[in-house]
Write a protein that holds these residues in place. Structure first.
Motif, short mmCIF file in Angstrom:
data_model
loop_
_atom_site.label_atom_id
_atom_site.label_comp_id
_atom_site.label_asym_id
_atom_site.label_seq_id
_atom_site.Cartn_x
_atom_site.Cartn_y
_atom_site.Cartn_z
N GLU A 40 0.84 -1.21 0.00
CA GLU A 40 0.00 0.00 0.00
C GLU A 40 0.87 1.26 0.00
N TRP A 43 1.71 1.96 -3.55
CA TRP A 43 0.56 2.60 -4.22
C TRP A 43 0.51 4.10 -3.88
N HIS A 44 0.65 4.38 -2.59
CA HIS A 44 0.54 5.77 -2.16
C HIS A 44 1.63 6.62 -2.82
N ALA A 46 3.13 6.09 -5.71
CA ALA A 46 2.83 6.29 -7.13
C ALA A 46 1.80 7.41 -7.28
N LYS B 21 -6.41 2.62 2.40
CA LYS B 21 -5.72 1.46 2.98
C LYS B 21 -6.57 0.77 4.06
N ASN B 37 -6.92 -4.89 1.22
CA ASN B 37 -7.50 -3.55 1.22
C ASN B 37 -7.36 -2.92 -0.17
N GLY B 39 -6.18 -0.09 -1.15
CA GLY B 39 -4.92 0.59 -1.48
C GLY B 39 -3.91 -0.37 -2.08
N GLU B 40 -3.67 -1.48 -1.37
CA GLU B 40 -2.70 -2.47 -1.87
C GLU B 40 -3.22 -3.15 -3.14
N SER B 42 -4.91 -1.61 -5.44
CA SER B 42 -4.63 -0.65 -6.52
C SER B 42 -3.17 -0.74 -6.96
N TRP B 43 -2.28 -0.93 -5.98
CA TRP B 43 -0.86 -1.12 -6.31
C TRP B 43 -0.67 -2.38 -7.16
N LEU B 70 -4.46 3.49 -10.48
CA LEU B 70 -4.01 4.08 -9.21
C LEU B 70 -5.14 4.85 -8.52
#
Lengths: 196, 196
Positions: A40, A43-44, A46, B21, B37, B39-40, B42-43, B70
């Motif tokens: 995560e 992701w943040h 990016a 997240k 979650n 957030g992860e 999306s990564w 993202l």
């Protein structure tokens, strides 16, 4: 390599990458509820690159920065996260850590089909070497995000590791300023209340 | 807008984004240890786009796809994740969900400086509408990743929601095939052992 063999290799890598979601960092989420994981976090970062693009130096390619940030922590699947402020700031880029991360990069990027194994590894090497404008900006963002998390959560790893304003400047600020000087000016101003 | 006001707005957005997240999906990590979650997730999807680029249609811009992925789930900060197989597959794109997500997009992207609020919102709208080659490929990847997680974890949400092979084809396979037909052929072959 057949098309099916290529997909098999690509998914071996993508499934292995899932493990980055279980690597815990020292930093917590902004609400302090739990430690952040490196998936995560990636992701943040990016998203940071997308939003803060106008803080980068002329010529920086933000899409390359985003790709760099998406893969920059994958070696932690084998090595774990080494907090920047741990062991009085000495552990982060130690020879032992660097060597272990090199072995991890060989194993993890090596899961990909050969052409992608080479290109992903080259992008990670570029990030690690921090010698190109893209890598320098990516490194700046990697240092800014934990600062913001610590500010939001009331101190975070600054309390855990008894970090001083001088140590923040040396270990974090100088790296942010190298790739994004105006950004560090602004971020530093936010930290003064905490370090007063 | 001064440069400082711009940074203040950008970090209001980036700090708010941290909450993604804490949005839990129905899908678990590949090892089944906990729910994933958003957030992860999306990564992981952005990494999927990097790795599976050669499965996209001619003319797809992978860097735009990465940016789309993202930001694609940020609205879940307000709305939560609506699992694709929940309520017999009916809740995911219901009118109520769509309306709530539109309001969330207005609020969350609206935290950014006006130029970025507009461009991020346009990119999210494009993803939601699924009418361009970039969005269609992004949607394919968004459907593939939970399939791989379910395969790794021994069934996952297919067990939770009693999903049949036909439902998987309708709700998931058709969306994957639209943007990446060869990819769905390969993925479907991996699922046959489970649905036998």
């Amino acid at each position: 390599m057949t098309q099916d063999a290529r997909l098999t290799a690509q998914f071996a890598f993508l499934n292995e990458a899932d493990r980055l979601k279980s690597v815990l960092r020292a930093t917590t989420l902004c609400d302090g509820s739990r430690r952040e994981n490196s998936g995560e976090h990636s992701w943040h970062l990016a998203l940071y690159a997308m939003v803060l693009a106008d803080q980068s130096a002329p010529g920086v390619n933000i899409d390359r920065v985003i790709r760099m940030l998406l893969i920059h922590d994958l070696v932690e699947i084998d090595v774990g996260d080494v907090p920047i402020h741990s062991e009085n700031g000495q552990a982060h880029a130690s020879e032992a850590t660097v060597k272990a991360e090199q072995a991890a990069a060989a194993r993890i990027f090596g899961l990909l089909p050969p052409d992608q194994a080479a290109s992903f590894r080259a992008l990670w090497d570029e990030f690690e070497a921090a010698g190109t404008p893209d890598a320098i900006f990516a490194k700046s963002l990697d240092r800014v995000q934990p600062v913001m998390a610590n500010l939001q959560s009331g101190g975070g790893t600054w309390i855990t590791y008894n970090v001083t304003a001088d140590q923040l400047e040396t270990r974090v600020g100088s790296k942010i300023a190298r790739g994004a000087p105006r950004l560090w000016d602004w971020v530093k101003a936010q930290t003064t209340a905490f370090f007063r």
